[in-house]
Design a protein around this motif. Structure first.
Motif, mmCIF file in Angstrom:
data_model
loop_
_atom_site.group_PDB
_atom_site.id
_atom_site.type_symbol
_atom_site.label_atom_id
_atom_site.label_comp_id
_atom_site.label_asym_id
_atom_site.label_seq_id
_atom_site.Cartn_x
_atom_site.Cartn_y
_atom_site.Cartn_z
ATOM 1 N N TYR A 155 50.821 39.586 59.388
ATOM 2 C CA TYR A 155 50.314 38.210 59.325
ATOM 3 C C TYR A 155 51.452 37.204 59.324
ATOM 4 O O TYR A 155 51.339 36.123 59.905
ATOM 5 N N GLY A 185 50.138 35.489 62.324
ATOM 6 C CA GLY A 185 48.997 34.857 61.673
ATOM 7 C C GLY A 185 47.719 35.662 61.831
ATOM 8 O O GLY A 185 47.725 36.897 61.765
ATOM 9 N N TYR A 186 46.613 34.956 62.055
ATOM 10 C CA TYR A 186 45.305 35.617 62.098
ATOM 11 C C TYR A 186 45.136 36.532 63.308
ATOM 12 O O TYR A 186 44.187 37.311 63.358
#
Length: 442
Positions: free
Chosen positions: A127, A131-132
């Protein structure tokens, strides 16, 4: 004529495997058994590598934003069922591939996707890096595992049971189930080694990735072992007799919908216990720190060995009292175990070790006969497709959500609710077995 001969588009690996039968020597039941165990071991290894990673790795690597260790693990477990949801879809697609291009093409594609999906996780950034997108990619690879497993249904367990003498069907039925404890033990040993020999920083940086790499190599070995059997004359004869022929799923459901439903609920007790002795207790130990992780992993390896003993014993017992009676006996054992399970898990390292050893042994006794528990209710023409879909739904209903539900209940309401979850599975199994007996007597 073998399945491969019917389909000129069969894979190169299948053609290589077929050359091994050029001497016309018959395929022995022992060779089939070895191929079945290798195949099942590879499938369970892939899934258990992911399962252990969902506890030791993904909460910290993929879900560091969760706010707490429990929340991060619950988020990780929320992705766990995706494979079981994708598995019936994979069965639907790969049954079409089987009918049109042959079982060799089907198995090659399925196991490449399975091994590739698992190995791809090894390259997954965390992450912190993307990130997502890390969550999305992990979900995609997990879906790939399940989709591929739907195509990995090869009919070899059915071929093995077709050669079983009438008084040894329980023994032959338990052989494929040995792949589960072997696959789990291999995954646990690998993770246990890296956890024991690396710092936490090194383990999270690169050590955890190696078990996912190994999965691809194991799948290549398993693919050739299975194709060797699929290319045999015995398998071809079973295909010609329509014992192992893939039929359209909706066509099968028009004849056997009730049998599929019953088959999904018969092994519910065993499948509910399955992830409550493999995945969930490891998460409980990690979150509550009652003993070192590596020590608990070794204990789970010992439990897997006891589980294998229980699976073998289930074959002897089923051949003497019948598979249905053996499954009812196992469901009763799980119901009894459900009353002590929460207290053992909450009793420190000694209690947790006892939970693992007792739980795995009971799991072996029940899991050993759970596969195809009502397959005899399918007509010969639909047996292969019916058994495949029944297995998919049984895992979805019984095991897919077990780690998420168990950890959610235990964290929110107390560990005592684990017992209620187990006993509900036992009740469903006993009810399904009672209903199948009533239908058989009509």
């Amino acid at each position: 004529m073998s399945s491969a001969a019917q389909h000129p588009t069969s894979s190169g690996l299948e053609r290589d495997a077929r050359r091994m039968h050029a001497d016309d020597r018959p395929l022995s039941p022992g060779s089939v058994a070895i191929g079945v165990v290798i195949g099942r071991t590879s499938e369970f290894f892939d899934f258990f590598v992911y399962g252990i990673g969902s506890i030791l790795v993904f909460p910290k690597l993929i879900f560091p934003f969760a706010g707490s260790a429990v929340a991060a693990t619950l988020m990780s477990f929320a992705l766990f069922p995706l494979a079981f949801l994708a598995r019936p879809v994979g069965s639907f697609v790969f049954m079409w591939v089987d009918r049109n291009y042959g079982r060799g093409v089907k198995l090659t594609a399925a196991l490449v996707i399975l091994g590739g999906s698992t190995a791809s996780i090894a390259f997954l950034p965390g992450y912190e890096a993307i990130g997502y997108w890390a969550v999305a990619l992990l979900a995609l690879f997990r879906l790939g595992q399940g989709f591929a497993l739907g195509g990995a249904w090869d009919g070899l367990a059915s071929l093995l049971s077709l050669s079983a003498p009438p008084n040894h069907r329980g023994w032959y039925a338990m052989i494929p189930q040995l792949g589960a404890p072997i696959g789990f033990a291999l995954a646990s040993v690998l993770f246990g080694y890296f956890v024991s020999h690396l710092s936490e920083a090194d383990f999270l940086a690169w050590g955890w990735r190696y078990p996912f790499f190994v999965a691809f190599a194991i799948n290549v070995v398993a693919l050739f072992a299975r194709l060797r059997i699929v290319a045999s004359k015995e398998f071809g004869a079973a295909m010609e007799a329509r014992e192992l022929e893939a039929r359209p799923i909706f066509e099968m459901l028009s004849k056997h919908a009730m049998d599929v439903v019953l088959g999904a609920f018969v092994p519910l007790a065993s499948f509910a216990l399955f992830h409550l002795v493999t995945i969930f207790p490891l998460s409980w130990v990690v979150l509550h720190g009652s003993q070192p992780v590596q020590q608990f992993l070794w204990m789970q390896v010992a439990g897997a060995a006891l589980g294998a003993v229980g699976i073998v014993l289930s074959g002897f017992i089923a051949d003497r009292i019948g598979r249905r009676s053996e499954l009812m006996f196992g469901a009763i054992l799980i119901a009894v175990f459900s009353f002590s399970a929460p207290f053992l898990l909450d009793a420190g390292s000694r209690g947790q070790d006892a939970y693992i050893l007792i739980g795995f042994f009971i799991l072996g006794l029940t899991f050993g006969q759970s596969s195809g528990a009502v397959s005899s209710r399918f007509t010969q023409y639909y047996r292969y497709t019916g058994a495949a879909l029944t297995s998919d739904l049984a895992w979805l209903v019984g095991a897919a959500f077990a780690p998420l539900v168990a950890l959610g209940l235990a964290s929110s309401f107390g560990i005592i609710f684990i017992g209620g979850y187990l006993i509900s599975g036992a009740i469903c199994t006993l009810a399904a077995l009672t209903l199948t007996r009533a239908l058989d007597q009509q």
